[in-house]
Every structure is written in structure tokens, then in C-alpha cells.
Motif scaffolding. Structure first.
Motif, short mmCIF file in Angstrom:
data_model
loop_
_atom_site.label_atom_id
_atom_site.label_comp_id
_atom_site.label_asym_id
_atom_site.label_seq_id
_atom_site.Cartn_x
_atom_site.Cartn_y
_atom_site.Cartn_z
N ARG A 1 0.83 -1.21 0.00
CA ARG A 1 0.00 0.00 0.00
C ARG A 1 0.86 1.27 0.00
NH1 ARG A 1 -3.95 -3.08 3.53
NH2 ARG A 1 -5.90 -3.02 2.35
N LYS B 1 -17.80 -8.18 -4.83
CA LYS B 1 -17.40 -9.59 -4.90
C LYS B 1 -18.53 -10.47 -5.42
CE LYS B 1 -13.68 -8.03 -3.65
NZ LYS B 1 -13.00 -7.56 -4.87
N GLY C 1 -8.00 -7.67 -1.68
CA GLY C 1 -9.27 -8.29 -1.31
C GLY C 1 -9.31 -9.76 -1.63
N TYR D 1 -5.49 0.40 -6.93
CA TYR D 1 -5.12 -0.92 -6.41
C TYR D 1 -6.20 -1.41 -5.48
CZ TYR D 1 -3.42 1.22 -2.01
OH TYR D 1 -3.32 1.90 -0.82
N GLU D 2 -6.24 -2.71 -5.32
CA GLU D 2 -7.22 -3.32 -4.43
C GLU D 2 -6.59 -4.50 -3.72
OE1 GLU D 2 -11.10 -4.14 -6.02
OE2 GLU D 2 -11.65 -5.39 -4.30
N PRO E 1 -10.82 -8.85 -9.33
CA PRO E 1 -11.45 -7.54 -9.56
C PRO E 1 -11.13 -7.00 -10.95
CG PRO E 1 -9.55 -7.30 -8.12
CD PRO E 1 -9.58 -8.73 -8.55
N GLU F 1 -6.65 3.51 -3.55
CA GLU F 1 -7.13 2.19 -3.14
C GLU F 1 -8.63 2.10 -3.39
OE1 GLU F 1 -6.00 0.78 0.74
OE2 GLU F 1 -7.20 -1.05 0.50
N VAL F 2 -9.07 1.00 -3.99
CA VAL F 2 -10.50 0.81 -4.27
C VAL F 2 -10.95 -0.54 -3.71
CG1 VAL F 2 -10.47 2.23 -6.36
CG2 VAL F 2 -10.03 -0.23 -6.55
N HIS F 3 -12.25 -0.70 -3.61
CA HIS F 3 -12.84 -1.99 -3.25
C HIS F 3 -14.00 -2.25 -4.19
CE1 HIS F 3 -10.53 -3.15 0.24
NE2 HIS F 3 -10.37 -1.85 0.42
N SER F 4 -13.93 -3.34 -4.92
CA SER F 4 -14.94 -3.62 -5.93
C SER F 4 -15.85 -4.76 -5.45
CB SER F 4 -14.26 -3.98 -7.25
OG SER F 4 -13.50 -5.15 -7.10
N TYR G 1 -13.44 -4.45 -12.85
CA TYR G 1 -13.65 -3.20 -12.11
C TYR G 1 -12.37 -2.38 -12.05
CZ TYR G 1 -18.23 -4.89 -10.97
OH TYR G 1 -19.51 -5.33 -11.09
N LYS G 2 -11.22 -3.04 -11.90
CA LYS G 2 -10.00 -2.24 -11.81
C LYS G 2 -9.73 -1.56 -13.16
CE LYS G 2 -6.47 -5.96 -12.26
NZ LYS G 2 -5.17 -6.43 -11.80
#
Ligand code: AMO
Length: 448
Positions: free
Chosen positions: A163, A178, A224, A221-222, A206, A173-176, A209-210
Motif C-alpha cells: 500500500r 465480490k 481483497g 489498487y485493491e 477484480p 485504493e479501491v474496493h470492488s 472493475y480495476k
């Protein structure tokens, strides 16, 4: 007048107001003998000798030795089996024989919960002799063993390095989601779930989505979980793993992506060295040196080195081991990049090499003989996606929402994904990836 509102001090209250001392800080009391300190932790080990009992207390930072001489307290220790949570208030006492040079004497012990039952393994033994099934079946407690904890300390330190370096390089930073409506990597190993009466899938990555988010943030970046219904029992595949995904826009080709990958891997190794020094020491981790540039081979040359036939579509685990040995011997490197995999055998979003479209601008990074990373430059034009999907006989419809983004200006871009458990597994040279996953999921394992 604040002082008037202070509660009456009973001896017990006074003790609980002592600030907590962590096990790693106990040796610092060598300069302050006689000071009262308070430890909180687990009963790691009791050793009864004639006339005294040693009580080793473990907390998140290590262990501290408590010496019990008083008869009634020795009796109390009998009722505190290993793994019971306790608070110890006692006097710091320098003693050259004690681990760290300081022990705690004259303790008052308070049990913080029920006496613990006997765990599946003796957590106080420095080495683990139990087999992997026992360790995994009882992961709730076996993870407390300092050597098992240490694996995750390496993972956590790696995540910080990942990170930090991407934050410094302007990534967001992203969260996509699931829960997704189409398979991203291949239709073969998806988990289907019932989504309000219609089928949905657990995201295999991801990926879509990325890429779409490159159109928003340029660099994302993710970290997860990703899900793969792996039908085989192998030492390198899990049904759920932690994926460290990166995607960046405005690249010339996949070499710009590999440069970021190099920096990320170097930062992960550095962060492990700095932030997880005690885990590195305990596990005797041989930290990799990350070269300024990874040695790089074209897929064709990689096949030739391994002695595989030239029409082989992909690298097998045996090929990867051979390439790992080659990198060590030829470049004294733990890493080697293989680029230019056959376009037909990579995911449809991979960018073909414009000079010879049979090969793609994709790559894998092999770390100590195991694939650690896959990545590529991606297609970025809508029409190219339509052609690539048609060529593979895939319908456009399941990908409609993803493809739509490419009608609105997505720059040339690419990215990669690192498997966290693979990384830690190779760092400690584990023979099975399950050894380093907290709660591994595989064909047979859905609990703990
Ligand atoms: P890929 O499917 O190669 O690429 O996965 C990327 C990395 O994830 C790890 N990995 C696994 N780890 C544990 N168990 C598994 N079943 C498993 N499968 C893969 C490996 C692998 O290199 N979307 C692309 C990445 C990209 O192009 O950005 C992808 O998912 O370390």
C-alpha cells in the motif's frame, strides 16, 4: 475540581489503573528494579519446581516470565491452565537467568475468563510437530503458536509495503464488488450463488472493475478476497485467496507495468525486513534481494530453457521450477519475468503484441520457482474487445456493463495481481500454501 471526582482507591482498583506493560518492554525494567507492572495475556506455560512455579505469560509482543513463590498463589496457578487469559500485577526484578534479563515477582493473578481447555497442540513448544490437518482443523487456536502467527506477520508487513509504495506513486485504493454477474478469468472455476433468485458469481478477480476504474482514477489498487472453485487439491491453489491487484493508465506497453511491479515487490520485501523483523528472525526467513530490473525471458525462450515443446500453450509448475533454477543460476535472482505468452491462451482482455499478434503483451513473475504474479497490457478499444470475444466464441452480453466503459475513452492501460499466500509461501519456502493462509478454503475445507 477534577481531583474530587476520583474514585476511592481500593488495592484492586489501584492495580487495574497501572498502565499495561507489554512482554517486549519488560527487559527495559532492568534500569527500574522494584517497579510495579501489569501484564495482560495468555498463560503460555507453567513450570512447577520445588517451592516455586514459573508462569510464562504471552501477549501479542512475546512472552514474559513470572515467578510465583507464595504458596496460595502457586495453588492459584494450578487452576490456570495454558491459554487461560490472565492479568498479572507484580514487581519487575532483574535476573540474569530470566529470558530478557528481567522477570516479574510477587505477582497478584487475576483470571480474565474461564480456565482454558487443552488446545490441540502444545502451543508453548518452540517447534510444531503436529501435521497440517491438525493445524488447520484447529486453526482457531493453533494460529496462536508464535511460528504460525509469524506467517501472518509477514503477510501484514507485506501489505503495508504494497500500500505504501502505491500510495506514494499516486494510486487510489479501491474496493470492488465480490458478487458479480459474469466470470472474469474463465467460466471454468466460478462459484455460483443465488442472488435474489437469479444466478450470480463470486468474483474470481477484480479484473473488470480495476480496468473500468482506470477511467476514473488512472491508477488503482485493491487488496481483497478472490474466489476460484479449484477442482483439484494442489499445494499452490486455494478456493479463496487474497489478491493484491494493481491497474494503471497511460502506459506505453506492459514494461511500464513491470516497473511498478518491481517497485511493489521491493517495497514488500523491505517492509517485511523492517516491520516483521521478529517474524523474520523466528522463521529464519531468507529475504529475497529484489534486483533493479527483473531478468526477463520471452515465453518462447522460456519454453526452450525448460526443454518443453515449442507449441506448449502455457508454463506448467515443473517449467516454473526449472525457470526458477535458471534465474538463480544465471542471474543469482529469486525472480524471473516471462513475457509474451500466446495470445490465444491468455484472458481475452490481454493486448496482443502489435508486431506479432500471436504473442501477447502479458507476463508472469516467477518467484523461487512458482508463479507469483500475472499481468498484462490490456485491450483499451471497444472494437478490439468485440473482436477478441468473438474470436474466442464468447457472447458479448454477459460482459455488456464492462465493455460499455470502453466506448467512453479508456487510456492504454495494464496491471497485475499478486497472490498474497503465494508470496508468503515462497518467502518461508513452505511446501504447501495452506501452511501460510489464516483460514484456508479448499475442496474439503469450509471451516474453521
Ligand atoms: P491469475 O489468475 O493468474 O491472474 O491470478 C493472479 C495471481 O494470483 C495467485 N493465484 C492463486 N493463489 C492461490 N490460489 C489460487 N487458486 C490462485 N490462483 C491464482 C497467483 C497468480 O499469479 N486478473 C488476473 C491478473 C491481472 O492480469 O491483473 C488474474 O487474476 O499468485
Amino acid at each position: 475540581m477534577a481531583s474530587l471526582r476520583l474514585p476511592q482507591r481500593s488495592p484492586a482498583n489501584a492495580a487495574s489503573r497501572l498502565p499495561r506493560t507489554l512482554a517486549r518492554d519488560v527487559p527495559a525494567y532492568a534500569d527500574r528494579p522494584g517497579e510495579r507492572i501489569r501484564l495482560s495475556g495468555w498463560v503460555h506455560r507453567r513450570r512447577r519446581l520445588s517451592g516455586l512455579t514459573f508462569l510464562v505469560v504471552r501477549d501479542r509482543t512475546g512472552t514474559a516470565q513470572v515467578v510465583v513463590k507464595d504458596e496460595s498463589t502457586i495453588e492459584q496457578v494450578e487452576g490456570l491452565p495454558e491459554e487461560t487469559t490472565v492479568e498479572v500485577v507484580g514487581i519487575a526484578s532483574p535476573n540474569g537467568q530470566a529470558p530478557g534479563g528481567v522477570e516479574v515477582v510477587d505477582p497478584t493473578l487475576t483470571r480474565l475468563g474461564d480456565p482454558a481447555e487443552t488446545p490441540a497442540i502444545e502451543l508453548w513448544r518452540p517447534k510444531i510437530s503436529a501435521g497440517l490437518p491438525t493445524l488447520l482443523d484447529h486453526a482457531q487456536t493453533t494460529l496462536r503458536h508464535p511460528r504460525r502467527q509469524a506467517h501472518w506477520q509477514l503477510a501484514a508487513a507485506s501489505l503495508r509495503g504494497f500500500r505504501d509504495t502505491l500510495d506514494e506513486q499516486g494510486f487510489t485504493e479501491v474496493h470492488s464488488p465480490k458478487l458479480v454477474e459474469s466470470a472474469t478469468e474463465s467460466g471454468a472455476n466460478v462459484f455460483t450463488v443465488d442472488y435474489f433468485g437469479r444466478p450470480a458469481y463470486l468474483a474470481q478477480s477484480p479484473q473488470f472493475y480495476k480496468q473500468v476504474l482506470v477511467g476514473v482514477f488512472e491508477r488503482v489498487y485493491e487488496v481483497g478476497p478472490v474466489f476460484r472453485a479449484e477442482p483439484h487439491d494442489t499445494v499452490r491453489h486455494l478456493a479463496e485467496f487474497v489478491s493484491l491487484d494493481v491497474e494503471l493508465g497511460f502506459i506505453a506497453d506492459h514494461h511500464d507495468v513491470i516497473k511498478v511491479l518491481r517497485d511493489v515487490v521491493a517495497a514488500m520485501a523491505h517492509s517485511v525486513e523492517i516491520r516483521a523483523a521478529s517474524a523474520v528472525g523466528l522463521l529464519e526467513v531468507d529475504l529475497p534481494r529484489v534486483p533493479a530490473e527483473f531478468p526477463t525471458l520471452h515465453f518462447r525462450d522460456a519454453l526452450a530453457i525448460t526443454g518443453a515443446p515449442a507449441d506448449e500453450p502455457d508454463l506448467s509448475p515443473a517449467h516454473e521450477r526449472a525457470l526458477g533454477a535458471w534465474a538463480k543460476q544465471e542471474h543469482d535472482s529469486d525472480f524471473v519475468v516471462v513475457e509474451g505468452f500466446p495470445t490465444a491462451h491468455r484472458a481475452f482482455y490481454s493486448h496482443p503484441d502489435p508486431a506479432d499478434p500471436r504473442w501477447s503483451r502479458s507476463f508472469d513473475l516467477i518467484f523461487r520457482g512458482v508463479e507469483l504474479v500475472s499481468g498484462a497490457q490490456r485491450l483499451h478499444r471497444y472494437d478490439d474487445y468485440v473482436a477478441a470475444l468473438q474470436q474466442r466464441g464468447l457472447a458479448l452480453e454477459p460482459f455488456a456493463a464492462y465493455l460499455d466503459a470502453f466506448r467512453y475513452g479508456i487510456p492504454p492501460h495494464g496491471g497485475f495481481a499478486i497472490g498474497l499466500e503465494r508470496w508468503v509461501g515462497r518467502l518461508v519456502e513452505a511446501t504447501n500454501i495452506r501452511q501460510v493462509a489464516l483460514f484456508p478454503r479448499d475442496l474439503h475445507r469450509l471451516a474453521p
